[in-house]
Design a protein around this motif. Structure first.
Motif, PDB file in Angstrom:
ATOM      1  N   THR A 260       0.816  -1.217   0.000  1.00  0.00           N
ATOM      2  CA  THR A 260       0.000   0.000   0.000  1.00  0.00           C
ATOM      3  C   THR A 260       0.848   1.265   0.000  1.00  0.00           C
ATOM      4  N   LYS A 261       2.159   1.099   0.137  1.00  0.00           N
ATOM      5  CA  LYS A 261       3.053   2.258   0.057  1.00  0.00           C
ATOM      6  C   LYS A 261       3.083   2.793  -1.372  1.00  0.00           C
ATOM      7  N   GLN A 262       3.588   3.981  -1.536  1.00  0.00           N
ATOM      8  CA  GLN A 262       3.807   4.520  -2.880  1.00  0.00           C
ATOM      9  C   GLN A 262       5.109   3.945  -3.428  1.00  0.00           C
ATOM     10  N   TRP A 263       5.022   3.399  -4.618  1.00  0.00           N
ATOM     11  CA  TRP A 263       6.187   2.783  -5.262  1.00  0.00           C
ATOM     12  C   TRP A 263       6.544   3.559  -6.528  1.00  0.00           C
ATOM     13  N   SER A 264       7.828   3.638  -6.772  1.00  0.00           N
ATOM     14  CA  SER A 264       8.277   4.184  -8.054  1.00  0.00           C
ATOM     15  C   SER A 264       8.713   3.044  -8.942  1.00  0.00           C
ATOM     16  N   LEU A 265       8.452   3.171 -10.223  1.00  0.00           N
ATOM     17  CA  LEU A 265       8.809   2.146 -11.205  1.00  0.00           C
ATOM     18  C   LEU A 265       9.696   2.785 -12.261  1.00  0.00           C
ATOM     19  N   THR A 266      10.935   2.298 -12.345  1.00  0.00           N
ATOM     20  CA  THR A 266      11.913   2.843 -13.277  1.00  0.00           C
ATOM     21  C   THR A 266      12.372   1.744 -14.218  1.00  0.00           C
ATOM     22  N   PHE A 267      12.164   1.933 -15.512  1.00  0.00           N
ATOM     23  CA  PHE A 267      12.596   0.942 -16.500  1.00  0.00           C
ATOM     24  C   PHE A 267      14.076   1.148 -16.793  1.00  0.00           C
ATOM     25  N   GLN A 268      14.817   0.026 -16.774  1.00  0.00           N
ATOM     26  CA  GLN A 268      16.271   0.120 -16.821  1.00  0.00           C
ATOM     27  C   GLN A 268      16.859  -0.298 -18.160  1.00  0.00           C
ATOM     28  N   THR A 269      16.722  -1.557 -18.493  1.00  0.00           N
ATOM     29  CA  THR A 269      17.296  -2.058 -19.744  1.00  0.00           C
ATOM     30  C   THR A 269      16.266  -2.940 -20.443  1.00  0.00           C
ATOM     31  N   GLY A 270      16.320  -2.949 -21.764  1.00  0.00           N
ATOM     32  CA  GLY A 270      15.418  -3.797 -22.529  1.00  0.00           C
ATOM     33  C   GLY A 270      14.847  -3.065 -23.719  1.00  0.00           C
ATOM     34  N   GLY A 271      13.766  -3.603 -24.269  1.00  0.00           N
ATOM     35  CA  GLY A 271      13.204  -3.007 -25.468  1.00  0.00           C
ATOM     36  C   GLY A 271      11.838  -3.561 -25.788  1.00  0.00           C
ATOM     37  N   PRO A 272      11.239  -3.131 -26.897  1.00  0.00           N
ATOM     38  CA  PRO A 272      11.878  -2.391 -27.986  1.00  0.00           C
ATOM     39  C   PRO A 272      12.239  -0.950 -27.641  1.00  0.00           C
TER      40      PRO A 272
END
Length: 909
Positions: free
Chosen positions: A750-762
């Protein structure tokens, strides 16, 4: 003076550290205890720079070695192809061996390209052969000369020729007429009276060429029943190599020689082995009747194929390799032979898994649309380990994960129970199937083989593969220690299989267990003993003849493990030599149990004489053996000091090994329930340790002695495993095993989460803040739905530490994760349950948790197929799906990806 005391302190501290390191119960890690992988060289289009890049990456991920198998190439790279066994190819091979050694890795070499063995050096006369029979009829007074000629144009072109012509009169008379056939096929013979049926036996060719051959490896598949063919095959290697490559062993893949059932000197070998002339029985050979005579002739035929394969191929191959100081690694399954004996001839016998097993493990993903309609049979996996155990082999290998799921949809968590199933069967040296060499400049997803899990750096689970590799390494470090500790030998009555009428080519295939394994009493006994908790291996006729008795125990060779008893399942056809050998073993003190008396002798020759001997032995068999049906067999086993491991009643499975005076048990929970109970271990010791191969943790546990051994508490969640070490000494470990008792749980979802995309594609999707923790694919953002790679979920929270232990539970993960707490790496979570101890990483006050999640390749491949982006561009079989249909992911549903949770911190004591 201060410096002096400082140095003394440093020396003492170092001594303590060395002492503590020496106390670790984990065996020493080597390249051989790590998993290896089949390394496909597509078109052999390799170069030193990319070889170096690949091998460094493999070693860093925890692979211990590679098996080089050259196959067909990639379109557009033809100019880079290296012709098989050319000076350039040999240079690349030696470069690979040198680079592997620099990275602490070993190398095996497939002694061919693709499969089976064959190539340009095999002339048509030494190619894989089969027979075919043509039938004619001739009458007395017939004016027109009979022409005995090949009626199959293709066989005529392949050089088929007549081997025998036999005439059967309607009166029962039989004549061999081969010498009456002239060069043009005219039969220079006619009967004086009556009507005669003529059977012409021709030796033809299968026409099979090497499957998936690499450039320079194309050609006929060799005749595996002919030593002459093998010598022609191997001469190319001797001529090509001035010095034998410094590989550990040479490898041969599963026997996939189609329709081969003959060799030029087969008739002579048949008569030598079976004592009668097959030419007089061509009528039976051609018959599909379910008669006893037909069955016996065909059984003798199969026994001859067995002899030719073991003596004409396996023996000269192993002799050749041993003369050069190399080992032989062989997959015997698929062979028209007693695979126990073929496995036993290899230095490293190898089984394989093919398809996906259903495990009721909580949280383990399994989509039936992703799997082939086959499943690995655990008892089939025991044939290679049994042969290895009986013959004292140190290593039993396995080709693992072949067609485990559809391409790009296999998770590391799905690999864990499959590899554990191999360990439980007796395997201790796993080979991934597999890894494709791919140059750095190749566009994603890189070069790939069509039939395996893609254990390559381009796979999105690659950053977390070291988790699986570390687990396998720790398991194998123990499973390669000491010797197997199985009590029972189960006789495999191959003659019962050979006497089944029908095709003379009886291949023991992995995919056909429903025909040769499931219907047999042998299978019923093995399955029953496994369910009841007995430990056992299988033994062949030939191995029975090699077995001796030492102090009442059975051993085949001096280095092999001892067994307490041989069980003979209900057997219809038993060779007299085997029965007489069993009697001799019993006279020397061995324990033998028959489910019932052998009903008959095998084969056709001198049948009545041999039946008389069998009858005489059976009349006195109760004086030296025990007779018991399946239901009462346990009582007899108990009298012979063979006891069950009662722990299997909990749902646990096990295998055990003896290491001098100590014993290791490997316990696995593949049930849907968590197990927390006291179990009985049938070994006496002075201390007991538990070792967790997933984390490397270990510790002493309290135990109580019982009549058979010790009682200990085992606590395993669904999907977990543990090693139990029963030591014949007091433990020198200062560590105590910690059981978990949950007292509280804090939900961080229930906490606030940050989502950061690191490597991959397309492309990398936009970073975002999540009010509710969820998969990144549960969004309308199509870039996230198409994305395959890694992304970082992070949150912060306040915490007040106590003396409790804290377990981080990630809940649903798609598909693996690396955990960081307060910027410190905690570990990789790649299998269910996704839990890890974070006690020492938490602090009072504000804490930060970061979870790097990797999904699978599927969503990106779906995007590429929907947008018609070319990525499969191979010669020969240009990529197929799990059902061998053209591959197309455009209609796939989006696979869940990311972290759904709930993420909890579980407080335990």
């Amino acid at each position: 003076m201060l410096k002096k005391y400082l140095w003394i302190a440093i020396i003492c501290l170092t001594s303590i550290q060395i002492s503590n390191a020496q106390q670790s119960p984990w065996p020493i890690i080597s390249s051989q205890t790590k998993p290896w992988t089949r390394w496909w060289w597509m078109g052999s289009a390799v170069d030193s720079s990319n070889l170096s890049i690949c091998l460094r990456a493999y070693a860093k991920a925890g692979l211990g070695g590679v098996e080089i198998t050259p196959i067909y190439g990639v379109k557009g790279y033809e100019s880079r192809y290296l012709n098989y066994l050319s000076p350039e190819w040999n240079k690349a091979l030696n470069t690979s061996i040198s680079l592997a050694r620099q990275n602490g890795m070993g190398v095996d070499l497939n002694l061919g390209t693709g499969w089976p063995f064959g190539g340009p050096q095999i002339s048509q006369d030494l190619a894989s052969s089969n027979y075919f029979i043509q039938k004619y009829q001739i009458q007395a007074g017939q004016n027109e000369r009979l022409m005995v000629e090949i009626q199959q144009p293709q066989q005529y072109k392949k050089g088929a020729y007549l081997q025998a012509l036999t005439a059967y009169a309607d009166t029962g008379e039989t004549l061999i007429l081969t010498d009456f056939v002239q060069k043009d096929g005219t039969l220079a013979w006619s009967p004086e009276k009556g009507t005669w049926s003529l059977y012409a036996l021709f030796m033809g060719k299968t026409g099979q060429k090497v499957k998936r051959a690499a450039p320079g490896g194309e050609g006929w598949v060799m005749d595996h029943f002919s030593e002459k063919a093998f010598q022609q095959y191997i001469k190319r290697f001797d001529d090509s190599w001035k010095k034998v490559p410094e590989v550990r062993s040479f490898f041969n893949d599963s026997y996939e020689v189609y329709e081969a059932n003959f060799t030029p000197d087969f008739l002579q070998k048949f008569q030598y082995l079976n004592g009668y002339d097959l030419r007089f029985y061509l009528q039976e050979l051609a018959s599909n009747e379910l008669s006893e005579k037909v069955s016996r002739v065909k059984a003798d035929f199969k026994a001859t194929l067995n002899h030719q394969l073991t003596q004409g191929f396996m023996k000269p191959w192993t002799d050749w390799a041993h003369a050069k100081g190399k080992k032989v690694r062989n997959q015997a399954h698929g062979s028209p032979a007693n695979i126990l004996d073929l496995y036993a001839q290899a230095d490293i016998p190898e089984c394989e898994t093919f398809g996906s097993t259903y495990f009721p493990i909580k949280g383990l993903r399994r989509d039936t649309a992703d799997i082939r309609k086959v499943h690995p049979e655990p008892l089939m996996m025991r044939f290679a380990p049994s042969a290895g155990h009986v013959m004292g082999k140190k290593l039993i290998s396995a080709e693992a994960f072949t067609w485990l799921t559809e391409h790009f949809r296999t998770s590391l968590s799905q690999c864990k129970p499959e590899v554990e199933q191999l360990f439980l069967a007796g395997v201790n040296h796993v080979f991934f199937h597999g890894t494709t060499y791919s140059p750095a400049e190749a566009n994603w997803p890189g070069w790939m083989f069509y039939a395996g899990v893609n254990f390559s750096p381009n796979n999105t689970f690659w950053p977390h593969l070291s988790g699986l590799n570390s687990y396998i390494t720790r398991c194998q470090s123990i499973l390669q220690t000491g010797k197997p500790a199985n009590d029972v030998l189960i006789y495999w009555p191959i003659q019962d299989i050979w006497h089944q009428t029908g095709d003379v080519l009886q291949q023991i295939r992995v995919h056909e267990v429903d025909t040769w394994l499931y219907p047999t009493p042998f299978y019923q006994i093995a399955k029953r003993l496994k369910t009841k908790g007995y430990s056992f291996d299988f033994i062949s006729d030939k191995q029975v003849l090699q077995t001796k008795v030492e102090n009442g125990l059975l051993k085949t060779i001096s280095d092999a493990s001892p067994y307490k008893v041989i069980i003979v399942p209900k057997t219809k056809y038993m060779p007299l030599e085997t029965l007489e050998a069993l009697q001799k073993l019993a006279t020397a003190g061995a324990k033998i149990i028959f489910e019932s008396l052998p009903a008959d002798v095998n084969g056709l020759n001198q049948i009545e004489e041999r039946r008389a001997v069998l009858k005489k032995i059976n009349q006195g068999i109760s004086s030296w053996a025990q007779i018991s049906n399946l239901d009462s067999m346990e009582e007899l086993l108990a009298k012979d000091a063979v006891v069950t491991e009662e722990l299997v009643a909990t749902g646990l499975q096990y295998i055990k090994r003896k290491a001098k005076e100590d014993t290791y048990y490997f316990l696995v929970n593949h049930t849907e329930k968590n197990i927390d109970t006291v179990v009985k271990i049938n070994e006496v010791g002075k201390s007991v340790l538990l070792l967790d191969a997933l984390t490397g943790k270990y510790g002493d546990v309290p135990f109580q002695k019982n009549i058979k051994g010790v009682n200990i508490r085992i606590q395993l969640k669904s999907g977990e495993s543990v090693f139990v070490l029963v030591q014949n000494k007091l433990s020198d470990s200062a560590k105590k095993w910690k059981y978990e008792e949950e007292i509280n749980a804090t939900d961080l979802s229930t906490k606030q989460w940050s989502l950061t995309f690191q490597t991959g594609g397309p492309i990398l999707p936009q970073n975002r803040t999540l009010k509710n923790l969820d998969f990144w694919t549960n969004t309308t953002d199509t870039t996230a739905q198409f994305f395959s790679g890694t992304a970082l979920y992070s949150t912060q929270f306040e915490w007040k530490k106590s003396t409790s232990r804290y377990i981080l539970d990630l809940g649903q993960v798609a598909e693996s994760a690396k955990v960081f707490v307060n910027k410190q790496e905690v570990g990789i979570l790649w299998s269910v349950p996704f839990q890890i101890d974070i006690s020492k990483y938490l602090k009072n006050g504000t804490n930060v948790i970061e979870i790097e999640v990797a999904n699978l390749m599927a969503n990106r491949i779906r995007y590429m197929d929907q947008h018609q982006i070319s990525w499969r561009n191979y010669h020969e079989i240009n990529f197929v799906n799990a059902h061998y249909k053209p591959f197309d992911a455009s209609n796939w549903k989006v696979m869940d990806a990311g972290l759904k949770g709930p993420v909890r911190i579980i407080e335990t004591r």
